[in-house]
Write an enzyme that holds these catalytic residues in place. Structure first.
Site, PDB file in Angstrom:
ATOM      1  N   LYS A  30      -0.680   2.770  -2.579  1.00 54.64           N
ATOM      2  CA  LYS A  30      -0.035   2.370  -1.753  1.00 54.64           C
ATOM      3  C   LYS A  30       0.931   3.553  -0.227  1.00 54.64           C
ATOM      4  CE  LYS A  30       4.823   1.163  -1.654  1.00 54.64           C
ATOM      5  NZ  LYS A  30       5.785   1.012  -1.340  1.00 54.64           N
TER       6      LYS A  30
ATOM      7  N   LYS B  68       8.804   2.717 -10.952  1.00 52.43           N
ATOM      8  CA  LYS B  68       9.707   3.574 -10.688  1.00 52.43           C
ATOM      9  C   LYS B  68      10.611   3.910 -11.624  1.00 52.43           C
ATOM     10  CE  LYS B  68      10.116   2.490  -5.881  1.00 52.43           C
ATOM     11  NZ  LYS B  68      10.964   2.492  -4.389  1.00 52.43           N
TER      12      LYS B  68
ATOM     13  N   LYS C 215       6.770   6.585   0.669  1.00 55.04           N
ATOM     14  CA  LYS C 215       8.443   7.560   1.344  1.00 55.04           C
ATOM     15  C   LYS C 215       8.399   8.672  -0.008  1.00 55.04           C
ATOM     16  CE  LYS C 215      11.878   4.384   3.751  1.00 55.04           C
ATOM     17  NZ  LYS C 215      11.633   3.547   2.697  1.00 55.04           N
TER      18      LYS C 215
HETATM   19  N1  AQP Z   1       2.671   0.884   2.517  1.00 56.60           N
HETATM   20  C1  AQP Z   1       3.331   0.087   2.906  1.00 56.60           C
HETATM   21  N2  AQP Z   1       2.470  -0.817   3.142  1.00 56.60           N
HETATM   22  C2  AQP Z   1       2.831  -1.341   4.411  1.00 56.60           C
HETATM   23  N3  AQP Z   1       3.962  -2.158   4.267  1.00 56.60           N
HETATM   24  C3  AQP Z   1       5.025  -1.280   3.671  1.00 56.60           C
HETATM   25  N4  AQP Z   1       6.219  -0.928   3.389  1.00 56.60           N
HETATM   26  C4  AQP Z   1       6.824  -0.202   2.169  1.00 56.60           C
HETATM   27  N5  AQP Z   1       5.496   1.016   2.264  1.00 56.60           N
HETATM   28  C5  AQP Z   1       3.998   0.435   2.886  1.00 56.60           C
HETATM   29  C6  AQP Z   1       6.971  -2.007   4.124  1.00 56.60           C
HETATM   30  O1  AQP Z   1       7.928  -1.623   4.817  1.00 56.60           O
HETATM   31  C7  AQP Z   1       9.093  -1.518   4.355  1.00 56.60           C
HETATM   32  C8  AQP Z   1      11.033  -1.396   4.232  1.00 56.60           C
HETATM   33  O2  AQP Z   1      10.530  -0.811   3.150  1.00 56.60           O
HETATM   34  P1  AQP Z   1      11.786   0.291   1.930  1.00 56.60           P
HETATM   35  O3  AQP Z   1      12.507   0.929   3.088  1.00 56.60           O
HETATM   36  O4  AQP Z   1      12.408  -1.138   1.237  1.00 56.60           O
HETATM   37  O5  AQP Z   1      10.992   0.671   0.855  1.00 56.60           O
HETATM   38  P2  AQP Z   1      10.004   0.722  -0.449  1.00 56.60           P
HETATM   39  O6  AQP Z   1       9.521  -0.536  -0.050  1.00 56.60           O
HETATM   40  O7  AQP Z   1      10.127   0.838  -1.798  1.00 56.60           O
HETATM   41  O8  AQP Z   1       8.261   1.208   0.312  1.00 56.60           O
HETATM   42  P3  AQP Z   1       8.019   3.219   0.873  1.00 56.60           P
HETATM   43  O9  AQP Z   1       8.941   3.376   2.172  1.00 56.60           O
HETATM   44  O10 AQP Z   1       6.893   3.510  -0.077  1.00 56.60           O
HETATM   45  O11 AQP Z   1       9.850   3.794  -0.407  1.00 56.60           O
HETATM   46  P4  AQP Z   1       9.633   4.423  -1.990  1.00 56.60           P
HETATM   47  O12 AQP Z   1       8.744   5.772  -2.045  1.00 56.60           O
HETATM   48  O13 AQP Z   1      11.047   5.347  -1.663  1.00 56.60           O
HETATM   49  O14 AQP Z   1       8.453   3.254  -2.123  1.00 56.60           O
HETATM   50  C9  AQP Z   1       9.416  -3.412   3.419  1.00 56.60           C
HETATM   51  O15 AQP Z   1       8.780  -4.610   3.880  1.00 56.60           O
HETATM   52  C10 AQP Z   1       7.954  -2.655   2.314  1.00 56.60           C
HETATM   53  O16 AQP Z   1       7.250  -3.907   1.900  1.00 56.60           O
END
Ligand code: AQP
Length: 328
Positions: free
Chosen positions: A192, A111, A195
């Site tokens: 992966k 990031k 969001k």
């Molecule tokens: N692609 C994924 N497959 C399975 N699990 C996933 N998680 C995130 N992406 C995947 C799991 O969802 C939970 C909540 O995630 P978060 O809101 O903390 O966001 P993050 O892990 O930073 O991932 P995002 O949603 O993709 O956001 P960005 O784009 O901001 O990085 C966690 O338990 C995570 O492991």
């Protein structure tokens, strides 16, 4: 009976990866366990957010938690910033952390890559996450595979604190599901689902319309072969769709591979889209009934009170162990 804690950032609408990798398990773990689930809005601001949008996302996420099946009679649901103990213990955990170990976190490296000025919060996010978990004497943390490294750091920080100041924290274990822990992007299945992906075709959001779900799955990147088999390295697109299909249909990957022998990718994708739509449809319907209801605020008010009661006890123990404040 285990003590469970996990959280989701209100950075956007949760996507299919968030649901299949983590939130779906939040629901099933309610049976026989003490569960606490959080909307981690302080984590969301580690990167700049539009204030109006984060407000909407917080409410959407609360409604989605309930729509997915979180039962406020059995579980505590609350907003992180409404329980100040998180920021307070977060500071303590920062003081226990070393710069080097924070700089080694993959998510920090990803990031911060290419940024000329990196917010300090991006670096100190993992100690705050450690505080979130440790405040509730958590034994098990359901997360996707991408959070494994942060969980390991949480364990290390808790052990380091306990060794130096006495047994204050319970050492938590991750709960990473065997299938669905890493749902991949539909456009680039080597990375992966996320969001923050700027390619809107890459991510299925849990509130997407059926039309959009079908369009995204039909357009998912696959390969030039016409064979449906599971091979994460050589066939990442098909393997990702098999994982998604398996969870959404309740059929094993092996069963699906056998059932689709000799069938084309078109038919396969149509059935995957139907299974995903069928999984998300009831969530969307319940969400529509909840989003304007006063029930949401009642649940969050009560959740914050109940969470605070537990969190402040652990915070006091940690402060007493450190000798800060006036010890009564
Ligand atoms: N692609 C994924 N497959 C399975 N699990 C996933 N998680 C995130 N992406 C995947 C799991 O969802 C939970 C909540 O995630 P978060 O809101 O903390 O966001 P993050 O892990 O930073 O991932 P995002 O949603 O993709 O956001 P960005 O784009 O901001 O990085 C966690 O338990 C995570 O492991």
């Amino acid at each position: 009976m285990a003590k469970i804690f996990s959280g989701v950032q209100p950075t956007s609408i949760p996507h299919l990866g968030n649901y299949l990798g983590a939130m779906r398990n939040f629901v099933t773990l309610q049976d026989g366990n003490e569960c606490i689930y959080c909307i981690v809005d302080e984590h969301a601001i580690t990167l700049p957010q539009d204030p109006g949008e984060i407000q909407r996302n917080i409410r959407n996420l609360a409604a989605l938690y309930l729509a997915m099946g979180i039962d406020p009679k059995r579980s505590i649901l609350f907003i992180q910033s409404e329980v100040p103990c998180h920021a307070q213990l977060g500071w303590i955990m920062q003081c226990v952390s070393y710069m080097g170990e924070l700089e080694r976190m993959t998510q920090f490296k990803d990031k911060s890559k290419g940024k000329t000025s990196v917010p300090a919060g991006l670096l100190t996010y993992p100690p705050l996450m450690a505080a979130d978990i440790l405040l509730y004497n958590t034994e098990l943390v359901p997360v996707g595979a991408d959070q494994k490294q942060h969980l390991e750091l949480t364990r290390n920080l808790a052990e380091r604190f306990n060794n130096k100041y006495g047994d204050v924290f319970v050492i938590p274990e991750p709960y990473i599901p065997p299938v669905g822990a890493r749902i991949m992007s539909l456009a680039e299945p080597e990375k992966k689902m996320s969001k923050s992906d700027t390619n809107r075709k890459a991510t299925i959001f849990t509130l997407d319309s059926e039309k959009d779900i079908i369009k995204k799955i039909k357009g998912a990147t696959t390969d030039d072969e016409a064979e449906i088999r599971y091979d994460r390295e050589k066939k990442p697109g098909i393997s990702n769709l098999l994982d998604i299909f398996s969870i959404c249909s309740g059929r094993s990957v092996e069963e699906l591979v056998n059932a689709y022998q000799g069938k084309g990718y078109g038919e396969f994708k149509t059935d995957v889209a139907e299974a995903v739509s069928g999984t998300l449809r009831p969530i969307r319907e319940r969400y529509n009934n909840l989003i304007e209801s006063s029930e949401l605020d009642e649940v969050l008010d009560e959740g914050a009170e109940r969470a605070y009661d537990i969190a402040q006890q652990t915070l006091k123990k940690a402060e007493k162990a450190l000798g800060i404040g006036r010890i009564s």
